[in-house]
Design an enzyme around this catalytic site. Structure first.
Site, PDB file in Angstrom:
ATOM      1  N   PRO A  65     -55.250  -1.224  22.950  1.00  0.00           N
ATOM      2  CA  PRO A  65     -55.091   0.122  23.488  1.00  0.00           C
ATOM      3  C   PRO A  65     -53.935   0.102  24.501  1.00  0.00           C
ATOM      4  O   PRO A  65     -53.825  -0.828  25.302  1.00  0.00           O
ATOM      5  CB  PRO A  65     -56.417   0.412  24.187  1.00  0.00           C
ATOM      6  CG  PRO A  65     -57.320  -0.721  23.884  1.00  0.00           C
ATOM      7  CD  PRO A  65     -56.539  -1.808  23.280  1.00  0.00           C
ATOM      8  N   HIS A  66     -53.062   1.091  24.433  1.00  0.00           N
ATOM      9  CA  HIS A  66     -51.905   1.117  25.317  1.00  0.00           C
ATOM     10  C   HIS A  66     -51.514   2.548  25.637  1.00  0.00           C
ATOM     11  O   HIS A  66     -51.610   3.429  24.789  1.00  0.00           O
ATOM     12  CB  HIS A  66     -50.717   0.372  24.701  1.00  0.00           C
ATOM     13  CG  HIS A  66     -50.353   0.864  23.341  1.00  0.00           C
ATOM     14  ND1 HIS A  66     -51.037   0.499  22.205  1.00  0.00           N
ATOM     15  CD2 HIS A  66     -49.376   1.705  22.926  1.00  0.00           C
ATOM     16  CE1 HIS A  66     -50.505   1.083  21.156  1.00  0.00           C
ATOM     17  NE2 HIS A  66     -49.494   1.830  21.566  1.00  0.00           N
ATOM     18  N   VAL A  67     -51.118   2.764  26.894  1.00  0.00           N
ATOM     19  CA  VAL A  67     -50.696   4.085  27.348  1.00  0.00           C
ATOM     20  C   VAL A  67     -49.587   3.944  28.381  1.00  0.00           C
ATOM     21  O   VAL A  67     -49.457   2.922  29.042  1.00  0.00           O
ATOM     22  CB  VAL A  67     -51.862   4.896  27.966  1.00  0.00           C
ATOM     23  CG1 VAL A  67     -52.910   5.232  26.926  1.00  0.00           C
ATOM     24  CG2 VAL A  67     -52.489   4.191  29.147  1.00  0.00           C
TER      25      VAL A  67
END
Length: 154
Positions: A65-67
């Site tokens: 997960p990446h933001v």
């Protein structure tokens, strides 16, 4: 770009308890708040929005997960090994037990991609995956995450 340069001080969670994807993402958001100063609420909301676009699972029990967020000052990585694998809407249908969570400043386009590529190379190495799944504690996990990759894993 090295994992050890991105890894948050208390960014390794050796036994994350989560029943589902949302619970795991919430736990990561809470831990990331302490590491980045960004609000856990904002981090969690951005994670959910990102996951709605497409699952960040790579398959084989791994998700990244990446933001990007405006209040994050530097690329920050957290790693969690789940106590029990959870469904993650993976393309291969496999549940996830290893989570790499990457936060980046909004303007970190190239560096964000380099960080994702570095994690991707790391998880392509079967010995690394075995090490992560069989490590006894935080220190063992840190050693596996930060050791140099063999040339065939690049």
């Amino acid at each position: 770009m090295n994992i050890e340069d991105m890894l948050a001080k208390d960014g390794i969670i050796p036994r994350l308890k989560a029943e589902d994807k949302k619970q795991a993402l919430q736990a990561l958001a809470t831990r990331a708040e302490a590491a980045t100063g960004a609000s856990a609420h904002d981090i969690f909301a951005a994670l959910l929005q990102r996951e709605r676009l497409s699952s960040t699972s790579l398959g084989r029990g791994i998700a990244i997960p990446h933001v990007k967020l405006p209040h994050v000052k530097a690329i920050t990585c957290l790693f969690a090994r789940l106590e029990r694998p959870i469904p993650f809407e993976s393309h291969d249908g496999e549940p996830v037990d290893l989570l790499f969570f990457l936060l980046a400043p909004e303007q970190a386009g190239g560096d964000h991609l380099k960080a994702l590529a570095r994690i991707s190379r790391l998880v392509r190495d079967p010995a690394t995956l075995d090490g992560l799944r069989n490590a006894n504690d935080t220190e063992d996990l840190r050693n596996v995450l930060t050791r140099p990759l063999a040339s065939h894993a690049a």
